[in-house]
Design a protein around this motif. Structure first.
Motif, PDB file in Angstrom:
ATOM      1  N   GLU A   1       0.830  -1.213   0.000  1.00  0.00           N
ATOM      2  CA  GLU A   1       0.000   0.000   0.000  1.00  0.00           C
ATOM      3  C   GLU A   1       0.860   1.258   0.000  1.00  0.00           C
ATOM      4  OE1 GLU A   1      -2.669  -0.129   3.274  1.00  0.00           O
ATOM      5  OE2 GLU A   1      -3.922  -1.727   2.436  1.00  0.00           O
ATOM      6  N   ARG A   2       2.101   1.125   0.456  1.00  0.00           N
ATOM      7  CA  ARG A   2       3.013   2.274   0.507  1.00  0.00           C
ATOM      8  C   ARG A   2       3.920   2.347  -0.722  1.00  0.00           C
ATOM      9  NH1 ARG A   2       2.536   4.082   5.806  1.00  0.00           N
ATOM     10  NH2 ARG A   2       1.668   2.533   7.243  1.00  0.00           N
ATOM     11  N   GLY A   3       3.695   1.461  -1.695  1.00  0.00           N
ATOM     12  CA  GLY A   3       4.425   1.553  -2.951  1.00  0.00           C
ATOM     13  C   GLY A   3       5.362   0.406  -3.272  1.00  0.00           C
ATOM     14  N   VAL A   4       5.576  -0.504  -2.319  1.00  0.00           N
ATOM     15  CA  VAL A   4       6.483  -1.632  -2.560  1.00  0.00           C
ATOM     16  C   VAL A   4       5.858  -2.596  -3.573  1.00  0.00           C
ATOM     17  CG1 VAL A   4       7.553  -3.664  -1.510  1.00  0.00           C
ATOM     18  CG2 VAL A   4       7.605  -1.468  -0.315  1.00  0.00           C
ATOM     19  N   SER A   5       6.644  -3.011  -4.575  1.00  0.00           N
ATOM     20  CA  SER A   5       6.108  -3.891  -5.614  1.00  0.00           C
ATOM     21  C   SER A   5       6.839  -5.231  -5.704  1.00  0.00           C
ATOM     22  CB  SER A   5       6.154  -3.199  -6.978  1.00  0.00           C
ATOM     23  OG  SER A   5       7.445  -2.680  -7.235  1.00  0.00           O
ATOM     24  N   TYR A   6       7.941  -5.374  -4.978  1.00  0.00           N
ATOM     25  CA  TYR A   6       8.616  -6.672  -4.951  1.00  0.00           C
ATOM     26  C   TYR A   6       9.313  -6.866  -3.608  1.00  0.00           C
ATOM     27  CZ  TYR A   6      13.202  -4.451  -5.743  1.00  0.00           C
ATOM     28  OH  TYR A   6      14.347  -3.693  -5.628  1.00  0.00           O
ATOM     29  N   PHE A   7       9.512  -8.127  -3.255  1.00  0.00           N
ATOM     30  CA  PHE A   7      10.120  -8.476  -1.971  1.00  0.00           C
ATOM     31  C   PHE A   7      11.260  -9.462  -2.193  1.00  0.00           C
ATOM     32  CE2 PHE A   7       5.923  -7.011  -1.001  1.00  0.00           C
ATOM     33  CZ  PHE A   7       6.027  -6.356   0.217  1.00  0.00           C
ATOM     34  N   ILE A   8      12.374  -9.207  -1.540  1.00  0.00           N
ATOM     35  CA  ILE A   8      13.496 -10.140  -1.558  1.00  0.00           C
ATOM     36  C   ILE A   8      13.526 -10.857  -0.211  1.00  0.00           C
ATOM     37  CG2 ILE A   8      15.994 -10.428  -1.742  1.00  0.00           C
ATOM     38  CD1 ILE A   8      16.099  -8.015  -3.541  1.00  0.00           C
ATOM     39  N   SER A   9      13.529 -12.167  -0.250  1.00  0.00           N
ATOM     40  CA  SER A   9      13.466 -12.926   0.994  1.00  0.00           C
ATOM     41  C   SER A   9      14.817 -13.000   1.678  1.00  0.00           C
ATOM     42  CB  SER A   9      12.984 -14.358   0.720  1.00  0.00           C
ATOM     43  OG  SER A   9      14.049 -15.161   0.228  1.00  0.00           O
ATOM     44  N   GLN A  10      14.768 -13.315   2.956  1.00  0.00           N
ATOM     45  CA  GLN A  10      15.961 -13.772   3.643  1.00  0.00           C
ATOM     46  C   GLN A  10      16.353 -15.109   2.999  1.00  0.00           C
ATOM     47  OE1 GLN A  10      16.787 -13.252   8.047  1.00  0.00           O
ATOM     48  NE2 GLN A  10      16.060 -15.361   8.081  1.00  0.00           N
ATOM     49  N   CYS A  11      17.600 -15.494   3.141  1.00  0.00           N
ATOM     50  CA  CYS A  11      18.086 -16.747   2.556  1.00  0.00           C
ATOM     51  C   CYS A  11      17.171 -17.919   2.923  1.00  0.00           C
ATOM     52  CB  CYS A  11      19.502 -17.000   3.058  1.00  0.00           C
ATOM     53  SG  CYS A  11      20.145 -18.597   2.601  1.00  0.00           S
ATOM     54  N   VAL A  12      16.788 -18.701   1.926  1.00  0.00           N
ATOM     55  CA  VAL A  12      15.840 -19.804   2.136  1.00  0.00           C
ATOM     56  C   VAL A  12      16.578 -21.136   2.277  1.00  0.00           C
ATOM     57  CG1 VAL A  12      13.944 -21.130   1.151  1.00  0.00           C
ATOM     58  CG2 VAL A  12      13.992 -18.641   0.876  1.00  0.00           C
ATOM     59  N   PHE A  13      16.439 -21.754   3.436  1.00  0.00           N
ATOM     60  CA  PHE A  13      16.881 -23.135   3.633  1.00  0.00           C
ATOM     61  C   PHE A  13      15.748 -23.998   4.166  1.00  0.00           C
ATOM     62  CE2 PHE A  13      21.367 -22.054   3.040  1.00  0.00           C
ATOM     63  CZ  PHE A  13      21.821 -23.204   2.412  1.00  0.00           C
ATOM     64  N   ASN A  14      14.706 -23.348   4.678  1.00  0.00           N
ATOM     65  CA  ASN A  14      13.523 -24.095   5.101  1.00  0.00           C
ATOM     66  C   ASN A  14      12.443 -23.874   4.041  1.00  0.00           C
ATOM     67  OD1 ASN A  14      11.002 -24.901   6.338  1.00  0.00           O
ATOM     68  ND2 ASN A  14      12.106 -24.964   8.279  1.00  0.00           N
ATOM     69  N   LEU A  15      12.279 -24.863   3.194  1.00  0.00           N
ATOM     70  CA  LEU A  15      11.348 -24.753   2.076  1.00  0.00           C
ATOM     71  C   LEU A  15       9.907 -24.574   2.545  1.00  0.00           C
ATOM     72  CD1 LEU A  15      11.142 -24.861  -1.017  1.00  0.00           C
ATOM     73  CD2 LEU A  15      10.953 -27.354  -0.832  1.00  0.00           C
ATOM     74  N   ASP A  16       9.529 -25.272   3.606  1.00  0.00           N
ATOM     75  CA  ASP A  16       8.159 -25.184   4.114  1.00  0.00           C
ATOM     76  C   ASP A  16       7.832 -23.775   4.594  1.00  0.00           C
ATOM     77  OD1 ASP A  16       7.715 -27.848   3.573  1.00  0.00           O
ATOM     78  OD2 ASP A  16       8.194 -28.528   5.599  1.00  0.00           O
ATOM     79  N   TYR A  17       8.786 -23.123   5.252  1.00  0.00           N
ATOM     80  CA  TYR A  17       8.569 -21.752   5.724  1.00  0.00           C
ATOM     81  C   TYR A  17       8.304 -20.813   4.543  1.00  0.00           C
ATOM     82  CZ  TYR A  17      10.336 -22.789  10.478  1.00  0.00           C
ATOM     83  OH  TYR A  17      10.521 -23.281  11.753  1.00  0.00           O
ATOM     84  N   ALA A  18       9.117 -20.944   3.489  1.00  0.00           N
ATOM     85  CA  ALA A  18       8.958 -20.072   2.317  1.00  0.00           C
ATOM     86  C   ALA A  18       7.615 -20.318   1.631  1.00  0.00           C
ATOM     87  CB  ALA A  18      10.109 -20.301   1.343  1.00  0.00           C
TER      88      ALA A  18
END
Length: 318
Positions: A174-191
C-alpha cells in the motif's frame, strides 16, 4: 529490463547479491575487487545486482557471533564509483532509520540519477534510535513512483513465529512496494507458507500479488552453517545434520539450493505468483564464489527451460 519486469509482474527475475569490500581496504584494492567482480558477472544472465548494506546485528541476540563483525564500505558509493562498467541496474540496501528525512531524500535523488533502485531495511537492533520510520521513508520515495520501483524484505522465519508476514507485505504494498526479496531460504516449508498465505490474502482483497524474489545461498563450511543460524536463518535439523556430516559441505549445499529453487519455481507457477531468485555471494573463498556463479547459471537455465527467461539475442557478424 529489471524495472519493466517488476512493473509488469513478470516471473523469472534473476538477481545476484554481493557485499562491498571492508572498511579500511585501500582504494587500489577496492578497484581490483570491483574489476574481478565485473569480470565474473559480465557474462551472467542477471537483471540486476544487489549490493547489501552490512550491519552489526550482535545486539539482536545474546548468542556469540561465529565470525567477527567487520564494517563494509557504503554500498551506494561502491556501486556508483566502482561498478559502472557492469551494465545492469543496481539495487541498494539502506537502513532508513539511521538517516534523517533530508538525508534519505538526497540519497534517493542520487539513486534516481544513477538509475539505481532502493530497498529500505530496518535498524540492526530493536532499541536502535530511529531517525526516520519505514512508512516515512516510503513516503519520501513516492515522488519517484512513476520511474522507479522500491523493494522490501520478506522473512519466512518471522512468519513462522508471528503468522503475519503476509499482512506486513500488504501494508508495504500500500506504501508503494512492488517486490520483496526474501531472507536466505533453507527451510522450504517456511517459504511456501508465506507464499500460500500471501496468495490467499491478495485474493481476498482482490489485488495482484507482488513479485517474490527468493534468496539462494550456498554455504561452504560447518561454521558458515552456524553463522546462518546466528543470522536467524532456519535450517531444518535433518538438513543441518546432512550438511555438517561427512563430505563436501559446499557441494551438498549447492545441491540443496538447486532443489529449493526448483520446488519454489513449481510452487509459485502453480499459484500464479510472480517470482525470481537472488543468488547471494557474500563469502570470500574462491570456491564459494565460483559455486554461486554456477548456481546462477543453472537456475537461469532452469527458468529458460520453463519459458520464463529468454535466451540472449546475438547479432551475427557481417
Amino acid at each position: 529490463m529489471f524495472l519493466q519486469k517488476i512493473k509488469y509482474r513478470e516471473s523469472g527475475v534473476m538477481l545476484y547479491g554481493i557485499t562491498p569490500p571492508k572498511v579500511g581496504t585501500t582504494p587500489e584494492r577496492v578497484a581490483e575487487i570491483a574489476e574481478k567482480t565485473i569480470d565474473r558477472l559480465s557474462s551472467l544472465d542477471i537483471d540486476a545486482l544487489v549490493v547489501y548494506d552490512v550491519q552489526d546485528e550482535s545486539a539482536r541476540t545474546k548468542e556469540e557471533r561465529p565470525f567477527p563483525f567487520i564494517n563494509a564500505l557504503d554500498p551506494f558509493a561502491f556501486a556508483s564509483e566502482y561498478l559502472g562498467r557492469l551494465e545492469v541496474p543496481k539495487i541498494i540496501y539502506r537502513p532508513a532509520g539511521k538517516f534523517s528525512a533530508t538525508e534519505l531524500s538526497d540519497w534517493l535523488e542520487e539513486m534516481h540519477a544513477h538509475k539505481f533502485y532502493p530497498i529500505f531495511v530496518g535498524v540492526p537492533a530493536p532499541d536502535f534510535p530511529v531517525k526516520t520510520s519505514l512508512p516515512e521513508a516510503y513516503q519520501i520515495w513516492e515522488k519517484h513512483v512513476d520511474t522507479s520501483v522500491i523493494g522490501a524484505i520478506m522473512i519466512p522465519e518471522r512468519h513462522q513465529v508471528l503468522k503475519d508476514e503476509d499482512m506486513r507485505m500488504l501494508d508495504k504494498m500500500e506504501r508503494g512496494v512492488s517486490y520483496f526479496i526474501s531472507q536466505c531460504v533453507f527451510n522450504l516449508d517456511y517459504a511456501k507458507k508465506v507464499v500460500e498465505d500471501l496468495a490467499i490474502s491478495c485474493k481476498s482483497k482482490q489485488i495482484d500479488p507482488p513479485t517474490i524474489i527468493f534468496t539462494i545461498t550456498a554455504c561452504g563450511s560447518a561454521k558458515t552453517v552456524d553463522f546462518m543460524e546466528w543470522l536467524g536463518i532456519h535450517i531444518p535439523d535433518q538438513l543441518k545434520e546432512d550438511l555438517k556430516g561427512d563430505g563436501d559441505v559446499l557441494e551438498k549445499s549447492v545441491k540443496v539450493c538447486l532443489e529449493i529453487a526448483s520446488e519454489l519455481t513449481e510452487f509459485c507457477m502453480a499459484r500464479s505468483i510472480p517470482f525470481g531468485f537472488n543468488i547471494e555471494s557474500v563469502a570470500i573463498r574462491k570456491a564459494e564464489i565460483e559455486a554461486s556463479v554456477d548456481m546462477a547459471c543453472r537456475i537461469s537455465q532452469m527458468l529458460k527451460d520453463k519459458g520464463l527467461r529468454k535466451e540472449p539475442e546475438y547479432i551475427a557478424a557481417e
